[in-house]
Design an enzyme around this catalytic site. Structure first.
Site, PDB file in Angstrom:
ATOM      1  N   CYS A   1     -17.756  75.512  31.722  1.00 21.19           N
ATOM      2  CA  CYS A   1     -17.838  76.163  30.407  1.00 21.19           C
ATOM      3  C   CYS A   1     -19.201  75.988  29.741  1.00 21.19           C
ATOM      4  CB  CYS A   1     -16.747  75.652  29.486  1.00 21.19           C
ATOM      5  SG  CYS A   1     -15.112  76.050  30.095  1.00 21.19           S
ATOM      6  N   HIS A  16     -18.907  77.545  22.313  1.00 20.67           N
ATOM      7  CA  HIS A  16     -18.038  77.938  23.422  1.00 20.67           C
ATOM      8  C   HIS A  16     -16.625  78.091  22.866  1.00 20.67           C
ATOM      9  CE1 HIS A  16     -15.691  78.089  26.970  1.00 20.67           C
ATOM     10  NE2 HIS A  16     -15.276  76.839  26.906  1.00 20.67           N
ATOM     11  N   ASN A  41     -10.346  81.622  26.440  1.00 18.46           N
ATOM     12  CA  ASN A  41     -11.489  80.850  26.952  1.00 18.46           C
ATOM     13  C   ASN A  41     -12.029  81.569  28.197  1.00 18.46           C
ATOM     14  OD1 ASN A  41     -13.208  79.019  28.177  1.00 18.46           O
ATOM     15  ND2 ASN A  41     -11.843  77.255  27.937  1.00 18.46           N
TER      16      ASN A  41
HETATM   17  N1  ACO Z   1       3.791  76.650  25.649  1.00 23.10           N
HETATM   18  C1  ACO Z   1       4.683  75.805  25.109  1.00 23.10           C
HETATM   19  N2  ACO Z   1       4.611  74.478  25.265  1.00 23.10           N
HETATM   20  C2  ACO Z   1       3.576  73.977  25.960  1.00 23.10           C
HETATM   21  C3  ACO Z   1       2.612  74.788  26.542  1.00 23.10           C
HETATM   22  C4  ACO Z   1       2.737  76.185  26.365  1.00 23.10           C
HETATM   23  N3  ACO Z   1       1.862  77.069  26.872  1.00 23.10           N
HETATM   24  N4  ACO Z   1       1.721  74.020  27.193  1.00 23.10           N
HETATM   25  C5  ACO Z   1       2.104  72.752  26.995  1.00 23.10           C
HETATM   26  N5  ACO Z   1       3.230  72.722  26.258  1.00 23.10           N
HETATM   27  C6  ACO Z   1       3.993  71.558  25.829  1.00 23.10           C
HETATM   28  C7  ACO Z   1       3.728  70.350  26.675  1.00 23.10           C
HETATM   29  O1  ACO Z   1       4.562  70.361  27.814  1.00 23.10           O
HETATM   30  C8  ACO Z   1       4.090  69.235  25.712  1.00 23.10           C
HETATM   31  O2  ACO Z   1       5.481  69.094  25.692  1.00 23.10           O
HETATM   32  P1  ACO Z   1       6.179  67.615  25.623  1.00 23.10           P
HETATM   33  O3  ACO Z   1       5.679  67.063  24.314  1.00 23.10           O
HETATM   34  O4  ACO Z   1       7.611  67.954  25.665  1.00 23.10           O
HETATM   35  O5  ACO Z   1       5.628  66.910  26.808  1.00 23.10           O
HETATM   36  C9  ACO Z   1       3.666  69.776  24.350  1.00 23.10           C
HETATM   37  O6  ACO Z   1       3.551  71.197  24.517  1.00 23.10           O
HETATM   38  C10 ACO Z   1       2.344  69.229  23.878  1.00 23.10           C
HETATM   39  O7  ACO Z   1       1.406  69.300  24.952  1.00 23.10           O
HETATM   40  P2  ACO Z   1      -0.089  68.832  24.750  1.00 23.10           P
HETATM   41  O8  ACO Z   1      -0.840  69.053  26.007  1.00 23.10           O
HETATM   42  O9  ACO Z   1      -0.133  67.475  24.143  1.00 23.10           O
HETATM   43  O10 ACO Z   1      -0.558  69.863  23.639  1.00 23.10           O
HETATM   44  P3  ACO Z   1      -1.900  69.880  22.830  1.00 23.10           P
HETATM   45  O11 ACO Z   1      -1.627  69.925  21.377  1.00 23.10           O
HETATM   46  O12 ACO Z   1      -2.887  68.869  23.329  1.00 23.10           O
HETATM   47  O13 ACO Z   1      -2.474  71.327  23.195  1.00 23.10           O
HETATM   48  C11 ACO Z   1      -4.119  72.279  24.673  1.00 23.10           C
HETATM   49  C12 ACO Z   1      -2.732  71.635  24.535  1.00 23.10           C
HETATM   50  C13 ACO Z   1      -4.127  73.572  23.899  1.00 23.10           C
HETATM   51  C14 ACO Z   1      -4.411  72.531  26.138  1.00 23.10           C
HETATM   52  C15 ACO Z   1      -5.176  71.338  24.072  1.00 23.10           C
HETATM   53  O14 ACO Z   1      -5.003  70.034  24.585  1.00 23.10           O
HETATM   54  C16 ACO Z   1      -6.568  71.775  24.368  1.00 23.10           C
HETATM   55  O15 ACO Z   1      -7.048  72.770  23.855  1.00 23.10           O
HETATM   56  N6  ACO Z   1      -7.309  71.001  25.132  1.00 23.10           N
HETATM   57  C17 ACO Z   1      -8.710  71.280  25.414  1.00 23.10           C
HETATM   58  C18 ACO Z   1      -8.857  72.356  26.400  1.00 23.10           C
HETATM   59  C19 ACO Z   1     -10.310  72.756  26.402  1.00 23.10           C
HETATM   60  O16 ACO Z   1     -10.987  72.766  25.402  1.00 23.10           O
HETATM   61  N7  ACO Z   1     -10.880  73.045  27.499  1.00 23.10           N
HETATM   62  C20 ACO Z   1     -12.309  73.348  27.394  1.00 23.10           C
HETATM   63  C21 ACO Z   1     -12.953  73.235  28.555  1.00 23.10           C
HETATM   64  S1  ACO Z   1     -12.326  74.436  29.637  1.00 23.10           S
HETATM   65  C22 ACO Z   1     -13.440  74.467  30.951  1.00 23.10           C
HETATM   66  O17 ACO Z   1     -14.401  73.738  30.970  1.00 23.10           O
HETATM   67  C23 ACO Z   1     -13.095  75.332  32.083  1.00 23.10           C
END
Ligand code: ACO
Length: 325
Positions: free
Chosen positions: A115, A252, A282
């Site tokens: 990214c 980004h 993204n």
């Molecule tokens: N729909 C519904 N529920 C979901 C989904 C979904 N699509 N995905 C995960 N959940 C659930 C999980 O299973 C979890 O359930 P549980 O509590 O029963 O275990 C709950 O939602 C919370 O999951 P988390 O992963 O803790 O959710 P979080 O608030 O952290 O959000 C996310 C997840 C959006 C991926 C976030 O962590 C994020 O944005 N992370 C950074 C990603 C990023 O910025 N990447 C950039 C670099 S990408 C690159 O370099 C290619």
């Protein structure tokens, strides 16, 4: 006094026509529009058509950037294509773009920093232009992440989209003061201790397959704002600018919460943020040039504006750039 700078003289972008909405995703995996919007700010993303390759999208974005800059493809002597989803393992997709544009001189290569690829690409082209080795470059970010997603994994497949963006960089003599245009600084960082937090579980030398994206989202999130703020502060210290001088913050586009959190920590007001994650998802290395093209097309960005670009991604890699438009 004047100095040789790399000035952005044009930009362009390309998005595939197919729109994939959150509701459509919710019909395939256990998710909802509400969850995706609340956690990421994403409403929809674009998906490349079958047979539509990274180099095809990169070429379209490059053509748009050349037209915007009103320069001929033949005047380009360097093509840097930032991508983690090349058409093939080799040759570089950049040489396909070069051939499509009918260019048979100069150099073209791919750059892989996930990214952060576009920021790394700007730094690379900037260095080569400043050295005098090249005079006019295309820096492109183009991705078909839809091809490396595990479409049964709801924690990743809802986050990414396809697209391409490009800028034309030109070596120019500019006044060495606050009016001087061009790339003022690019700061790059990486830390391979985090490589398992965000990776693809395949590759030519390991599995002999392309593999699928895997991510510990919460871990990436935990580090993102601190790493981004750190490298942006480094860019401010190097140039003497502060958050107050920034006209447009073009991050980004990974997640609205990370973008808002970074802007807040840096003291950048919300109206200065260029946000496209809602419509593009993204798009990895493509997200910054796509956002630049968006804000130039609707005339938000004007000549002389100070742009702050930043990215963080797999590796981890991260980086920031200050650019006088
Ligand atoms: N729909 C519904 N529920 C979901 C989904 C979904 N699509 N995905 C995960 N959940 C659930 C999980 O299973 C979890 O359930 P549980 O509590 O029963 O275990 C709950 O939602 C919370 O999951 P988390 O992963 O803790 O959710 P979080 O608030 O952290 O959000 C996310 C997840 C959006 C991926 C976030 O962590 C994020 O944005 N992370 C950074 C990603 C990023 O910025 N990447 C950039 C670099 S990408 C690159 O370099 C290619």
């Amino acid at each position: 006094m004047s100095v040789r700078r790399s000035v952005i003289v044009g930009c362009g972008s390309y998005l595939p026509s197919r729109v994939l909405t959150n509701d459509e995703l919710a019909s395939k995996v256990d998710t909802s529009d509400e969850w995706i919007v609340q956690r990421t700010g994403i409403h929809e993303r674009r998906i490349a058509a079958p047979g539509e390759l990274t180099s095809h999208m990169a070429t379209q974005a490059a053509r748009a950037a050349l037209a915007h800059a009103t320069v001929d493809a033949q005047s380009i002597d360097l093509i840097v294509l930032a991508t983690s989803t090349p058409d093939n393992t080799f040759p570089a997709s950049a040489v396909s773009v070069q051939a499509e544009l009918g260019i048979v001189h100069g150099a073209a290569f791919d750059l892989q920093a996930v990214c952060s690829g576009f920021v790394y690409g700007l730094a690379t082209a900037d260095g080569l232009i400043k050295s005098g080795a090249f005079s006019r470059a295309l820096v492109i970010g183009a991705e078909t992440f839809s091809r490396i997603l595990d479409w049964t994994d709801r924690s990743t497949c809802v986050l990414f989209g396809d697209g391409a963006g490009a800028v034309v960089l030109e070596g120019q003599m500019e006044p060495d003061n606050r009016e001087g245009r061009g790339i003022l600084t690019v700061r790059l960082r990486s830390d391979g201790r985090y490589k398992s937090k965000l990776y693809v579980d395949g590759g030519p030398s390991s599995t002999g397959t392309v593999g699928h994206l895997r991510m510990e989202g919460r871990e990436v999130f935990r580090h993102a704002v601190a790493m981004i703020s750190d490298v942006v502060e480094e860019a401010f210290t190097t140039t003497g600018y502060t958050a107050k001088d920034v006209d447009w913050f073009i991050p980004h586009q990974a997640n609205k919460r990370i973008i808002d959190g970074s802007a807040h920590k840096l003291g950048i007001s919300p109206e200065k943020i260029v946000m496209t994650v809602d419509r593009h998802g993204n798009t990895s290395a493509a997200s910054i040039p796509l956002a630049i093209a968006d804000a130039v097309a609707d005339r938000r960005i004007k000549r002389g504006d100070l742009l702050l670009l930043e990215a963080m991604g797999g590796g981890f890699t991260w980086g920031a750039a200050l650019v006088r438009w």
